[in-house]
Design a protein around this motif. Structure first.
Motif, short mmCIF file in Angstrom:
data_model
loop_
_atom_site.label_atom_id
_atom_site.label_comp_id
_atom_site.label_asym_id
_atom_site.label_seq_id
_atom_site.Cartn_x
_atom_site.Cartn_y
_atom_site.Cartn_z
N VAL A 198 -9.37 3.07 -9.19
CA VAL A 198 -9.38 3.56 -7.82
C VAL A 198 -10.75 4.13 -7.53
CG1 VAL A 198 -8.32 5.12 -6.13
CG2 VAL A 198 -6.93 4.15 -7.98
N ASP B 135 -5.72 10.94 2.53
CA ASP B 135 -6.26 9.77 1.86
C ASP B 135 -5.84 8.51 2.60
OD1 ASP B 135 -7.40 11.24 -0.32
OD2 ASP B 135 -5.40 11.42 -1.20
N ALA C 15 0.89 4.09 -2.83
CA ALA C 15 0.63 5.49 -2.47
C ALA C 15 1.42 6.43 -3.37
CB ALA C 15 0.99 5.73 -1.00
N ASP D 295 0.83 -1.20 0.00
CA ASP D 295 0.00 0.00 0.00
C ASP D 295 0.87 1.26 0.00
OD1 ASP D 295 -2.25 -1.59 0.05
OD2 ASP D 295 -2.64 -1.32 2.18
N LEU E 197 -0.52 6.56 -6.54
CA LEU E 197 -1.72 7.37 -6.33
C LEU E 197 -1.38 8.85 -6.38
CD1 LEU E 197 -4.80 7.28 -5.44
CD2 LEU E 197 -3.90 7.74 -3.14
N LEU F 227 -5.49 4.72 1.83
CA LEU F 227 -5.43 3.90 0.61
C LEU F 227 -5.28 2.43 0.96
CD1 LEU F 227 -5.12 3.55 -2.49
CD2 LEU F 227 -2.65 3.88 -2.15
#
Length: 376
Positions: free
Chosen positions: A241, A123, A17, A13, A20, A125
């Motif tokens: 997403v 955020d 990130a 994750d 993202l 995520l």
């Protein structure tokens, strides 16, 4: 820092990130602050459970209870972690989630960061979507980490946006189960968004984020992951997403509700056993015990190509088109020390996918890659 991204389960994750941030924010506001666990699989870290600040040397204090992990940080033996190298290779600031003070402690960490940096966006995520589980589904493998961050984010002093990337790619909850709970599509990753993390995936063992990247690069089919060989479909839904209502996610997640007020990891783990029947740290403890009794070898077996060919032939009968380097290593009984060799073999096949995603049916090319350096 304008952007705070909480990596719900740590590990992959945290890698995702960075992708993202590239997709949503680009260069706006400079690097993000990524808050993440240091919680690696046993193939990397032989000690079960997450790492705490006390397990590191060379951390940099950001607030009274939050420490940044620079690329120069090291782990005290026998611990190991991917986070320092990730911090060295990705141009964001990585800070350590310390779950040893329970969900309440993580909430305190978040509030300190919010008050200190006043980020414009926060955020949370999760790659795969197991954060949307109730907590007692039999397919769950790692519910505790995500439940802790979900519970903590729900109690922060600022609004947090929950994002799920790559529904179903972690092999825990199928995309069909997750789809009714997903909110609006926020973005779809493209090959451009993957460029910063492709080099990381030559050594980082995350499977879910590798598959997220592979689907963004066009991979479609069925992939086996983890030591259990969980089948994960790779579809056009993979690189998406979605935003999810955080309050609704918390209301549906019995584990997150149960551990929301915990003040120690032991307490959170005990409540996890009550809801789920076990905890992922129990699973790691049992697996570590088995590994100690049957130690994998660091050596690359002389018949490695034959072993891979046999695995591929069996996988084809299961209609599998991809696997991961981590799965291969687990199946073949190899340790983390042998992962670079498998990665090099895969890279030599000129695949456009991350080196940790292994496309099947290429044993002839493997032979060429293995013999090429010797002939040279």
């Amino acid at each position: 820092m304008k952007r705070l991204i909480v990596a719900a389960g740590g590990g992959g994750d945290a890698v995702a990130a960075a992708m993202l941030h590239a997709a949503l924010y680009g260069d706006d506001g400079g690097p993000a602050l990524i808050l993440t666990y240091s919680w690696d699989r046993l193939i990397v870290d032989p000690v079960p459970g997450p790492r705490s600040p006390a397990d590191f040397t060379g951390l940099r204090q950001l607030t009274p209870h939050v420490w940044a992990v620079p690329g120069t940080a090291t782990l005290k033996p026998p611990h190991a972690a991917t986070l320092p190298r990730l911090a060295a290779e990705i141009p964001h600031t990585f800070a350590l989630i310390d779950p040893y003070a329970g969900a309440a402690g993580i909430t305190r960490q978040l509030n300190e960061l919010i008050n200190h940096f006043a980020p414009e966006t926060i955020d949370l995520l999760d790659v795969g979507g197991d954060i949307l589980a109730h907590g007692d589904e039999p397919t769950l493998r790692s519910p505790l980490a995500d439940a802790l961050t979900l519970a903590a984010c729900a109690r922060t002093e600022a609004p947090v946006r929950l994002l799920v990337a790559g529904p179903g790619l972690d092999g825990e909850l199928p995309a069909d189960v997750l789809r009714p709970h997903l909110g609006p599509l926020l973005t779809t990753f493209t090959p451009e968004h993957t460029q910063a993390i492709i080099p990381v995936l030559t050594w980082h063992p995350s499977e879910a984020t590798a598959l997220l990247t592979a689907t963004a690069l066009g991979a479609r089919g069925l992939c086996e992951i983890r030591d259990a060989g969980l089948p994960v479909p790779l579809t056009a839904e993979g690189p998406t997403v979605h935003q999810v209502d955080l309050a609704r996610a918390l209301a549906a997640n019995r584990l997150a509700q149960t551990i929301a007020a915990t003040t120690t990891l032991d307490e959170a783990e005990e409540r996890c056993r009550t809801v789920c029947g076990t905890s992922e740290i129990d699973y790691e403890r049992a697996k570590a015990q088995r590994r100690s009794e049957h130690q994998p070898t660091d050596a690359v077996p002389h018949d490695l190509l034959t072993q891979i060919k046999n695995f591929e032939q069996a996988a084809v009968t299961r209609e599998t088109t991809y696997t991961t380097v981590r799965r291969l290593a687990e199946v073949l009984g190899l340790t983390n020390a042998a992962l670079p060799h498998l990665t090099r073999l895969n890279t030599a096949r000129d695949s456009h996918l991350p080196a940790s995603v292994w496309k099947l049916h290429h044993t002839g090319e493997l032979q060429d890659a293995q013999e090429g350096p010797a002939r040279a």
